[in-house]
Design an enzyme around this catalytic site. Structure first.
Site, PDB file in Angstrom:
ATOM      1  N   ARG A  86      -6.105   5.440  -5.297  1.00 52.85           N
ATOM      2  CA  ARG A  86      -5.905   6.957  -5.764  1.00 52.85           C
ATOM      3  C   ARG A  86      -6.956   7.124  -6.654  1.00 52.85           C
ATOM      4  NH1 ARG A  86      -2.352   7.536  -8.668  1.00 52.85           N
ATOM      5  NH2 ARG A  86      -1.288   5.424  -8.836  1.00 52.85           N
ATOM      6  N   TYR A 216      -8.037   6.451   2.151  1.00 55.17           N
ATOM      7  CA  TYR A 216      -7.108   5.479   1.262  1.00 55.17           C
ATOM      8  C   TYR A 216      -5.527   6.171   1.322  1.00 55.17           C
ATOM      9  CZ  TYR A 216      -4.350   3.136  -1.950  1.00 55.17           C
ATOM     10  OH  TYR A 216      -3.267   2.523  -2.615  1.00 55.17           O
ATOM     11  N   LYS A 225       2.864  10.657  -1.877  1.00 48.44           N
ATOM     12  CA  LYS A 225       2.821  10.869  -3.456  1.00 48.44           C
ATOM     13  C   LYS A 225       2.506  12.578  -3.341  1.00 48.44           C
ATOM     14  CE  LYS A 225       3.323   7.298  -4.862  1.00 48.44           C
ATOM     15  NZ  LYS A 225       3.331   6.237  -5.405  1.00 48.44           N
ATOM     16  N   HIS A 245       9.547   8.883  -9.102  1.00 53.74           N
ATOM     17  CA  HIS A 245       8.961   7.599  -8.575  1.00 53.74           C
ATOM     18  C   HIS A 245       9.727   6.420  -8.859  1.00 53.74           C
ATOM     19  CE1 HIS A 245       4.683   5.435  -8.919  1.00 53.74           C
ATOM     20  NE2 HIS A 245       4.950   5.228  -7.907  1.00 53.74           N
ATOM     21  N   SER A 267       2.848   2.724 -11.085  1.00 53.00           N
ATOM     22  CA  SER A 267       2.099   2.001  -9.967  1.00 53.00           C
ATOM     23  C   SER A 267       1.758   0.524 -10.192  1.00 53.00           C
ATOM     24  CB  SER A 267       0.965   2.857  -9.363  1.00 53.00           C
ATOM     25  OG  SER A 267       1.191   4.240  -9.002  1.00 53.00           O
ATOM     26  N   CYS A 269       3.644  -1.888 -10.712  1.00 55.99           N
ATOM     27  CA  CYS A 269       4.361  -2.697 -11.951  1.00 55.99           C
ATOM     28  C   CYS A 269       5.776  -3.254 -11.533  1.00 55.99           C
ATOM     29  CB  CYS A 269       4.823  -1.674 -12.952  1.00 55.99           C
ATOM     30  SG  CYS A 269       3.073  -1.198 -13.793  1.00 55.99           S
ATOM     31  N   ASP A 294       9.829   3.154  -3.685  1.00 53.67           N
ATOM     32  CA  ASP A 294       8.912   3.953  -4.495  1.00 53.67           C
ATOM     33  C   ASP A 294       9.085   5.405  -4.830  1.00 53.67           C
ATOM     34  OD1 ASP A 294       6.154   3.692  -5.270  1.00 53.67           O
ATOM     35  OD2 ASP A 294       5.564   5.345  -3.878  1.00 53.67           O
ATOM     36  N   ARG A 385      -3.029  -3.151   0.753  1.00 51.69           N
ATOM     37  CA  ARG A 385      -1.591  -2.679   1.074  1.00 51.69           C
ATOM     38  C   ARG A 385      -1.163  -3.056   2.389  1.00 51.69           C
ATOM     39  NH1 ARG A 385       0.966   0.298  -3.228  1.00 51.69           N
ATOM     40  NH2 ARG A 385      -0.549   0.438  -4.661  1.00 51.69           N
TER      41      ARG A 385
END
Ligand code: GTP
Ligand code: SPV
Ligand code: MN
Length: 601
Positions: A86, A216, A225, A245, A267, A269, A294, A385
């Site tokens: 991002r 991406y 998002k 989130h 993100s 974590c 998420d 990812r």
């Protein structure tokens, strides 16, 4: 210039699922007139369409076929090396006024931004196919569900959204013919994938997103998002619900008592890992199940918070994923998965740092270059990812499709902190919990471009995702609390505290069950705790640490509150609030004063 996405020409019966809704048709016509595609492909989400798009993507090198015996129905995608995460500095919230976007967002004037984007999009799809993707976020008939359309010139986006959302006919059906129905307008074009022409722009008042210049996931899967969090949070405040989130998991005791927990970690974590946790041997009979990994959409029902996962799949961090750390994720990504920016082995398998077993003697790295274990470069990008349907998850919760969602017993905030924050503690009440969320901090990760490992305040893990003024967002949290007769208890966790040797003190992953168990005990009013200045803290014997190989000193260190560190922390809270320029609600200022006060005694 090389066309990155040459047009494709579907056979009869594919790509013609044109909706009846006039508002959609008008909008698609407007974008097609502007971008001038070779043809328009109306997606229906069918198997046939999927097979056709896979074949075309392989033909154009958008996807690389993997060894279908090793990873059936799975493919590798390589993004441009300049386009792997991002881009927060190029992400904009274009509310009518700067004040509405608030101090934490990049604001840009909507009129000027539309004009700039129109210029960039003019003729941008010449020689390309324009795909129109209808999708639903949330269980189709949930009161929380939202409809979106994404226009894109990327087949990778179409194939990924098919995994990440409920895509195609189902969304057209739910939308119906009403031209005034609420739905999100998303426009995406790769342009020439140039960082200088990369902008992710949100127009909350128009329920519109325009993303250009990137391929991406976080920038271009607009459902995620952009809609589910940035536009979602804006709509949530207006409509009195919450877009967060957060992962959502279920925990069931051997006696069959079940709780649901939602957790906000920034993100990279640990949300996906926590959501798929497998309890260690010692917790035989305990079951953890996944609702989402998420994003949580929550609303008030009978005085409680109920949550749904708006997504249909997982866009997860690959490196570090192994049968040791996360067996459920490994089983999920064993088939029907799109991998982005991992390494390709000589036998057509995928590989990444932290995967089980020995590294391959030779591979092709995420950039497409030769790689050996002696290479100084990583084989897989740190933010590589997987995109995999949630149906692949062996631990998927049976109530994941429940329209009303699942009742939330606890909310957990957590960051990546080497020091200061103990393993776990509990807020004194809802408002204090909101304060814990508002002052969260975490070390930055590879999920966004920029420095990694820098501690920054990331309120509720929403710093890059809150689509309006953060002060109003804090107030919204406080206002929701007032409407709950049975609010979730609020906790803070930190899996990432380090000892003097620089190593993590806590084993993490499955062993996080021990912390989760204490949280559940607290929800059931059976867990012990000591009142500390920062909140309710377990003493070592309140945590079930049986059969865990951990040093007693490490446990003490994990649970210790270092007064010097906390004086610095409280000063940092003040500095953060001050930096927001007067938007922080009085209640949270008061919470900070009370926290400081509690340290004085
Ligand atoms: P996003 O998809 O970016 O939102 O990330 P996420 O919050 O879902 O994080 P994820 O679960 O993918 O984990 C990110 C990284 O943290 C991976 O490299 C994991 O191996 C690591 N990680 C996750 N849980 C733990 C834990 O309990 N302890 C430690 N030490 N590392 C963890
Ligand atoms: C995050 O960064 O929080 C993610 C990955 O979940 S992305 O979709 O790229 O934002
Ligand atoms: Mn995330």
């Amino acid at each position: 210039m090389k066309n990155l996405a040459p047009a494709i020409f579907p056979p009869k019966g594919i790509g013609n699922a044109k909706p009846a809704n006039k508002a959609v048709l008008d909008w698609v016509h407007e974008i097609a007139t502007l971008t001038q595609p070779e043809n328009v492909f109306w997606c229906d989400g069918s198997e046939r369409e999927h097979d056709f798009l896979i074949a075309e993507s392989l033909g154009q090198n958008v996807l690389i076929e993997l060894n279908q015996k090793k990873v059936p129905h799975s493919y590798l995608h390589r993004s441009s090396p300049n386009d792997v995460a991002r881009v927060e500095q190029f992400t904009f919230v274009c509310t009518t006024t700067k004040q509405e976007a608030g101090p934490t967002n990049n604001w840009a004037d909507p009129t000027e931004t539309y004009a700039k984007l129109r210029e960039l999009l003019a003729g941008a799809m010449r020689g390309r196919t324009m795909f129109v993707i209808p999708y639903i976020m949330g269980p189709a008939d949930s009161p929380l569900a939202k409809i979106g359309f994404e226009i894109t010139d990327s087949k990778y986006v179409v194939l990924s959204l098919r995994i990440m959302t409920r895509m195609g006919e189902i969304a057209l059906k739910r939308l119906g013919n009403d031209p005034s129905a609420e739905w999100n307008r998303g426009v995406h074009s790769l342009l020439d994938v140039n960082p200088e022409r990369r902008f992710i722009c949100h127009f909350p008042q128009d329920n519109t997103i325009i993303s250009v210049g990137s391929g991406y996931g976080g920038n271009v899967l607009l459902s995620k998002k952009c809609l589910a969090l940035r536009i979602g949070s804006y709509l949530a405040r207006k409509q009195n619900w919450m877009a967060e989130h957060m992962l959502i998991l279920g925990v069931e005791s051997p006696e069959g008592r079940k709780h649901y927990v939602a957790a906000a970690f920034p993100s990279a974590c640990g949300k996906t890992n926590f959501a798929m946790l497998i309890p260690p041997e010692h917790f035989k009979g305990w079951k953890v199940t996944t609702i989402g990994d998420d994003i949580a959409w929550m609303r008030i029902r009978n005085g409680r918070l109920y949550a749904v996962n708006p997504e249909n799949g997982y866009f997860g961090v690959v490196p570090g994923t192994s049968y040791k750390s996360n067996p459920n994720a490994m089983r999920s990504i064993a088939h029907d998965t799109i991998y982005t920016n991992v390494a390709l082995t000589d036998d057509g398998d995928v590989w990444w740092e932290g995967k089980d077993g020995e590294p391959p003697a030779h591979a092709i790295d995420w950039r497409g270059n030769d790689w050996t274990p002696q290479s100084s470069e990583k084989a897989a990008h740190p933010n590589s990812r997987f995109t995999t349907p949630m149906g692949n998850n062996p631990a998927l919760d049976p109530d994941v499709e429940k329209n009303e969602g699942v009742p939330i017993s606890a909310i957990i905030f957590g960051g990546r902190r080497s020091d200061t924050a103990p393993l776990v503690y509990q807020a004194l009440d809802w408002n204090h919990g909101v304060y814990l969320g508002a002052t969260m901090a975490s070390e930055t990760t590879a999920a966004a471009t920029g420095a990694v490992g820098r501690v920054r305040r990331d309120p509720m893990a929403m710093l890059p995702f809150c689509g309006y003024n953060i002060g109003d967002y804090f107030q919204h949290w406080l206002d929701i609390g007032k409407q709950l007769t049975d609010p979730p208890l609020i906790f803070n966790v930190n899996w990432f505290r380090k000892g003097a040797d620089g190593k993590f003190l806590w084993p993490g992953f499955g062993e996080n069950m021990r912390v989760l168990k204490w949280i559940i005990d607290r929800c059931e009013q059976s867990g012990g705790a000591l009142k500390s200045p920062i909140g309710w803290l377990p003493s070592p014997h309140d945590l079930d640490l049986a059969e865990l190989d951990i040093d007693r000193n490490a446990v003490d260190e994990l649970l210790c509150i270092d007064h010097e560190e906390w004086q610095k922390e409280i000063a940092a809270h003040k500095e953060f609030f001050d930096s927001l320029g007067g938007v922080v609600p009085q209640e949270l200022q008061k919470q900070r004063e009370q926290l400081a006060e509690r340290f004085r005694f």
